[in-house]
Design a protein around this motif. Sequence first.
Motif, PDB file in Angstrom:
ATOM      1  N   MET A 168      32.143  51.713  46.971  1.00 54.67           N
ATOM      2  CA  MET A 168      32.981  51.608  48.164  1.00 54.67           C
ATOM      3  C   MET A 168      33.101  52.957  48.879  1.00 54.67           C
ATOM      4  O   MET A 168      33.094  53.008  50.113  1.00 54.67           O
ATOM      5  CB  MET A 168      34.364  51.081  47.790  1.00 54.67           C
ATOM      6  N   VAL A 169      33.224  54.029  48.117  1.00 52.16           N
ATOM      7  CA  VAL A 169      33.254  55.356  48.728  1.00 52.16           C
ATOM      8  C   VAL A 169      31.928  55.642  49.424  1.00 52.16           C
ATOM      9  O   VAL A 169      31.888  56.155  50.549  1.00 52.16           O
ATOM     10  CB  VAL A 169      33.553  56.427  47.666  1.00 52.16           C
ATOM     11  N   LEU A 183      38.091  43.785  51.136  1.00 53.14           N
ATOM     12  CA  LEU A 183      37.971  43.533  49.702  1.00 53.14           C
ATOM     13  C   LEU A 183      38.838  44.500  48.901  1.00 53.14           C
ATOM     14  O   LEU A 183      39.506  44.095  47.934  1.00 53.14           O
ATOM     15  CB  LEU A 183      36.506  43.665  49.287  1.00 53.14           C
ATOM     16  N   ALA A 184      38.862  45.771  49.300  1.00 50.31           N
ATOM     17  CA  ALA A 184      39.715  46.745  48.606  1.00 50.31           C
ATOM     18  C   ALA A 184      41.180  46.341  48.706  1.00 50.31           C
ATOM     19  O   ALA A 184      41.929  46.423  47.717  1.00 50.31           O
ATOM     20  CB  ALA A 184      39.495  48.137  49.193  1.00 50.31           C
ATOM     21  N   ALA A 185      41.620  45.896  49.880  1.00 48.08           N
ATOM     22  CA  ALA A 185      43.014  45.474  50.057  1.00 48.08           C
ATOM     23  C   ALA A 185      43.330  44.279  49.165  1.00 48.08           C
ATOM     24  O   ALA A 185      44.415  44.199  48.555  1.00 48.08           O
ATOM     25  CB  ALA A 185      43.270  45.132  51.525  1.00 48.08           C
ATOM     26  N   HIS A 186      42.407  43.344  49.061  1.00 47.37           N
ATOM     27  CA  HIS A 186      42.583  42.177  48.188  1.00 47.37           C
ATOM     28  C   HIS A 186      42.768  42.599  46.737  1.00 47.37           C
ATOM     29  O   HIS A 186      43.680  42.127  46.035  1.00 47.37           O
ATOM     30  CB  HIS A 186      41.372  41.255  48.334  1.00 47.37           C
ATOM     31  N   LEU A 187      41.919  43.487  46.269  1.00 47.39           N
ATOM     32  CA  LEU A 187      41.951  43.875  44.865  1.00 47.39           C
ATOM     33  C   LEU A 187      43.183  44.707  44.528  1.00 47.39           C
ATOM     34  O   LEU A 187      43.770  44.558  43.447  1.00 47.39           O
ATOM     35  CB  LEU A 187      40.674  44.636  44.514  1.00 47.39           C
ATOM     36  N   TYR A 197      41.900  53.570  53.992  1.00 51.58           N
ATOM     37  CA  TYR A 197      40.896  53.097  53.041  1.00 51.58           C
ATOM     38  C   TYR A 197      40.777  54.005  51.814  1.00 51.58           C
ATOM     39  O   TYR A 197      40.730  53.498  50.680  1.00 51.58           O
ATOM     40  CB  TYR A 197      39.562  52.969  53.771  1.00 51.58           C
ATOM     41  N   PRO A 198      40.729  55.332  51.962  1.00 50.50           N
ATOM     42  CA  PRO A 198      40.629  56.182  50.764  1.00 50.50           C
ATOM     43  C   PRO A 198      41.778  55.970  49.781  1.00 50.50           C
ATOM     44  O   PRO A 198      41.580  56.048  48.564  1.00 50.50           O
ATOM     45  CB  PRO A 198      40.628  57.601  51.336  1.00 50.50           C
TER      46      PRO A 198
END
Length: 213
Positions: free
Chosen positions: A19-20, A38-42, A76-77
């Motif tokens: 992701m990074v 997807l990151a927000a979901h997880l 995001y980070p």
Amino acid sequence: MAEHDYLAHADRLRLCDLMVEVGPAAPTLCEGWSTNDLAAHLVARDRRPDSVPGLVVERLSGWSEKVRAVELRRPYPELVADLRDGPPPWSPLAWARLDRLGNTHEMFVHYEDVRRARPGWEPRALVAQDEDDLWRVLGWFAGRAFGRAPVGVVLRRPDGTSRTVGDRTPVVTVTGPPGELLLFAFGRQDHARVDLDGEPDAVAALRHAPLRW
């Protein structure tokens, strides 16, 4: 087994690294979702247990989406950093044994969602312990995943080990490593390296069926 010597934790770290590398706007196999989505979901799944029922019960999905939308407003980070850290200490999933039970499928599938949305991907070669973990969780989810499938399903590993799902006819046999079978069961049929054997119409129906856990 060392505390983090298992697939769920290793795939969490691999997913965060990827992701990074690809950034927040990269595509995934989750329809309509970027890596940021997807990151927000997880992260919501890890840190907001009140949102988890809506991931499996459709009438509660609106609340889950509201929680995810709150996470989406964060940089995001920060999301990726929280995802890398894993569930908070008060969560049962912070314990390695329960993480292995509860997150093997989640981290494997979503890591592949990012990997396989990019060109040139190939299936990973996994050690026997990881394959067995995936086979175990596939057994838990297969009934739900194929519950609305229009045909009967036999899931078969390359060594011949198999499990039958449902009692419909005709039957389609899906053969592949456990990870590929899990991706197929979770609706990633077009990106799962499996062999399907059965009547042509039945094979086509299963390949295009709306599967989800």
